[in-house]
Motif scaffolding. Structure first.
Motif, PDB file in Angstrom:
ATOM      1  N   UNK A  24      46.815  38.163  25.332  1.00 37.65           N
ATOM      2  CA  UNK A  24      45.897  37.019  25.290  1.00 37.65           C
ATOM      3  C   UNK A  24      44.808  37.175  26.350  1.00 37.65           C
ATOM      4  N   UNK A  25      45.190  37.536  27.566  1.00 34.25           N
ATOM      5  CA  UNK A  25      44.221  37.692  28.645  1.00 34.25           C
ATOM      6  C   UNK A  25      43.258  38.839  28.344  1.00 34.25           C
ATOM      7  N   UNK A  26      43.775  39.927  27.796  1.00 32.57           N
ATOM      8  CA  UNK A  26      42.917  41.056  27.423  1.00 32.57           C
ATOM      9  C   UNK A  26      41.804  40.599  26.487  1.00 32.57           C
ATOM     10  N   UNK A  27      42.174  39.881  25.432  1.00 37.27           N
ATOM     11  CA  UNK A  27      41.186  39.431  24.440  1.00 37.27           C
ATOM     12  C   UNK A  27      40.268  38.357  25.025  1.00 37.27           C
ATOM     13  N   UNK A  28      40.823  37.498  25.858  1.00 39.83           N
ATOM     14  CA  UNK A  28      40.030  36.449  26.501  1.00 39.83           C
ATOM     15  C   UNK A  28      38.930  37.068  27.361  1.00 39.83           C
ATOM     16  N   UNK A  29      39.302  38.045  28.185  1.00 36.22           N
ATOM     17  CA  UNK A  29      38.330  38.663  29.083  1.00 36.22           C
ATOM     18  C   UNK A  29      37.287  39.477  28.329  1.00 36.22           C
ATOM     19  N   UNK A  30      37.682  40.099  27.234  1.00 34.34           N
ATOM     20  CA  UNK A  30      36.714  40.840  26.424  1.00 34.34           C
ATOM     21  C   UNK A  30      35.612  39.909  25.932  1.00 34.34           C
ATOM     22  N   UNK A  31      35.966  38.681  25.622  1.00 34.79           N
ATOM     23  CA  UNK A  31      35.021  37.740  25.026  1.00 34.79           C
ATOM     24  C   UNK A  31      34.218  36.935  26.040  1.00 34.79           C
ATOM     25  N   UNK A  32      34.720  36.803  27.258  1.00 37.51           N
ATOM     26  CA  UNK A  32      34.017  35.933  28.213  1.00 37.51           C
ATOM     27  C   UNK A  32      33.401  36.685  29.394  1.00 37.51           C
ATOM     28  N   UNK A  33      33.676  37.967  29.525  1.00 33.89           N
ATOM     29  CA  UNK A  33      33.148  38.717  30.670  1.00 33.89           C
ATOM     30  C   UNK A  33      31.792  39.330  30.340  1.00 33.89           C
ATOM     31  N   UNK A  34      30.730  38.899  31.010  1.00 40.31           N
ATOM     32  CA  UNK A  34      29.396  39.468  30.748  1.00 40.31           C
ATOM     33  C   UNK A  34      29.299  40.907  31.250  1.00 40.31           C
ATOM     34  N   UNK A  35      28.469  41.684  30.591  1.00 39.56           N
ATOM     35  CA  UNK A  35      28.221  43.059  31.020  1.00 39.56           C
ATOM     36  C   UNK A  35      27.058  43.080  32.007  1.00 39.56           C
ATOM     37  N   UNK A  36      27.224  42.330  33.070  1.00 45.20           N
ATOM     38  CA  UNK A  36      26.193  42.223  34.108  1.00 45.20           C
ATOM     39  C   UNK A  36      26.862  42.361  35.471  1.00 45.20           C
ATOM     40  N   UNK A  37      26.101  42.712  36.499  1.00 48.09           N
ATOM     41  CA  UNK A  37      26.695  42.893  37.833  1.00 48.09           C
ATOM     42  C   UNK A  37      27.326  41.609  38.368  1.00 48.09           C
ATOM     43  N   UNK A  38      28.421  41.780  39.124  1.00 44.67           N
ATOM     44  CA  UNK A  38      29.071  40.653  39.774  1.00 44.67           C
ATOM     45  C   UNK A  38      28.347  40.365  41.088  1.00 44.67           C
ATOM     46  N   UNK A  39      27.876  39.134  41.305  1.00 45.33           N
ATOM     47  CA  UNK A  39      27.208  38.815  42.571  1.00 45.33           C
ATOM     48  C   UNK A  39      28.141  39.049  43.757  1.00 45.33           C
ATOM     49  N   UNK A  40      27.603  39.525  44.848  1.00 48.48           N
ATOM     50  CA  UNK A  40      28.404  39.767  46.039  1.00 48.48           C
ATOM     51  C   UNK A  40      28.634  38.460  46.791  1.00 48.48           C
ATOM     52  N   UNK A  41      29.666  38.422  47.657  1.00 51.00           N
ATOM     53  CA  UNK A  41      29.867  37.220  48.484  1.00 51.00           C
ATOM     54  C   UNK A  41      28.629  36.875  49.305  1.00 51.00           C
ATOM     55  N   UNK A  42      27.932  37.889  49.790  1.00 54.32           N
ATOM     56  CA  UNK A  42      26.729  37.647  50.580  1.00 54.32           C
ATOM     57  C   UNK A  42      25.636  36.972  49.741  1.00 54.32           C
ATOM     58  N   UNK A  43      25.499  37.397  48.485  1.00 50.09           N
ATOM     59  CA  UNK A  43      24.513  36.775  47.601  1.00 50.09           C
ATOM     60  C   UNK A  43      24.855  35.315  47.331  1.00 50.09           C
ATOM     61  N   UNK A  44      26.143  35.044  47.103  1.00 48.81           N
ATOM     62  CA  UNK A  44      26.563  33.661  46.894  1.00 48.81           C
ATOM     63  C   UNK A  44      26.316  32.819  48.146  1.00 48.81           C
ATOM     64  N   UNK A  45      26.585  33.387  49.311  1.00 46.44           N
ATOM     65  CA  UNK A  45      26.398  32.648  50.558  1.00 46.44           C
ATOM     66  C   UNK A  45      24.949  32.211  50.738  1.00 46.44           C
TER      67      UNK A  45
END
Length: 219
Positions: A24-45
């Motif tokens: 279930x998690x495998x299929x869930x993540x395939x559908x909701x995870x964007x193919x874009x970079x993950x923001x860094x903690x510094x960027x969020x800060x």
């Protein structure tokens, strides 16, 4: 009804519960995870508590807004900590979105905000998935008594803890149901209970400062 059906399938399957939930998690993540970079903690800060404009977060926010059942599926996954920690980047996008929305909320009666129910759901999911320990995990019970600015402070505390202590499957140990009923606030209907063991350097006093201050001001 769909979630009840899905939960029933997981509990009645002939496969090991952990295997079915992993699928279930495998299929869930395939559908909701964007193919874009993950923001860094510094960027969020640099952005929070203002509304995030990172492409990844905007995609996740739009997807969950258009498909409310995704949050319910995430709630189902949260019953299993080791599997739920695989969804942590998605959870962080949702939490960043909630912080940004409350930061611009004009209504001072939080229960009347269109974000209130969603935020309560999200905080409860964080509790079930053991992303946040006591007493932070119980803050969802008082959100209705707080102002938007106080809710922002609480959510930022949750964000900071998750940033500093990201969950990993290696932090969870399996415990028997009999012993876990008294040792943990978390229950797991889908598989043997997993309890997260926090790192020894997790000094909670740093993360409850805002919560304590808010509680004192509302007494």
């Amino acid at each position: 009804l769909f979630l009840s059906f899905l939960s029933g399938c997981l509990t009645s399957s002939s496969n090991p519960p952990q295997y079915d939930l992993k699928v279930l998690v495998d299929h869930f993540l395939i559908r909701v995870t964007p193919m874009t970079p993950v923001p860094t903690p510094e960027q969020y800060n640099e952005v929070l508590p203002k509304k995030t404009t990172f492409e990844r977060d905007l995609i996740v926010q739009k997807l969950f807004l258009q498909n409310p059942i995704l949050l319910q599926i995430l709630d189902l996954i949260a019953n299993d900590g080791p599997q739920f920690c695989r969804c942590e980047e998605i959870v962080k996008s949702l939490l960043a979105d909630a912080i940004g929305r409350w930061n611009t909320e004009l209504c001072q009666i939080s229960t009347k905000s269109p974000h209130f129910f969603y935020t309560c759901q999200l905080v409860n999911i964080l509790r079930k998935g053991q992303c946040i320990p006591p007493p932070l995990c119980y803050c969802g019970e008082i959100l209705g008594e707080l102002t938007p600015s106080e809710i922002v402070s609480i959510l930022l505390s949750l964000w900071t803890f998750i940033r500093d202590f990201p969950a990993s499957s290696a932090q969870f140990r399996q415990a028997s149901r009999a012993s876990s009923s008294t040792s943990s606030p978390f229950s797991n209907p889908l598989s043997p209970l997993f309890i997260r063991q926090l790192p020894s350097d997790a000094n909670m006093s740093v993360y409850v400062t805002s919560l304590n201050k808010i509680l004192r001001s509302n007494i």
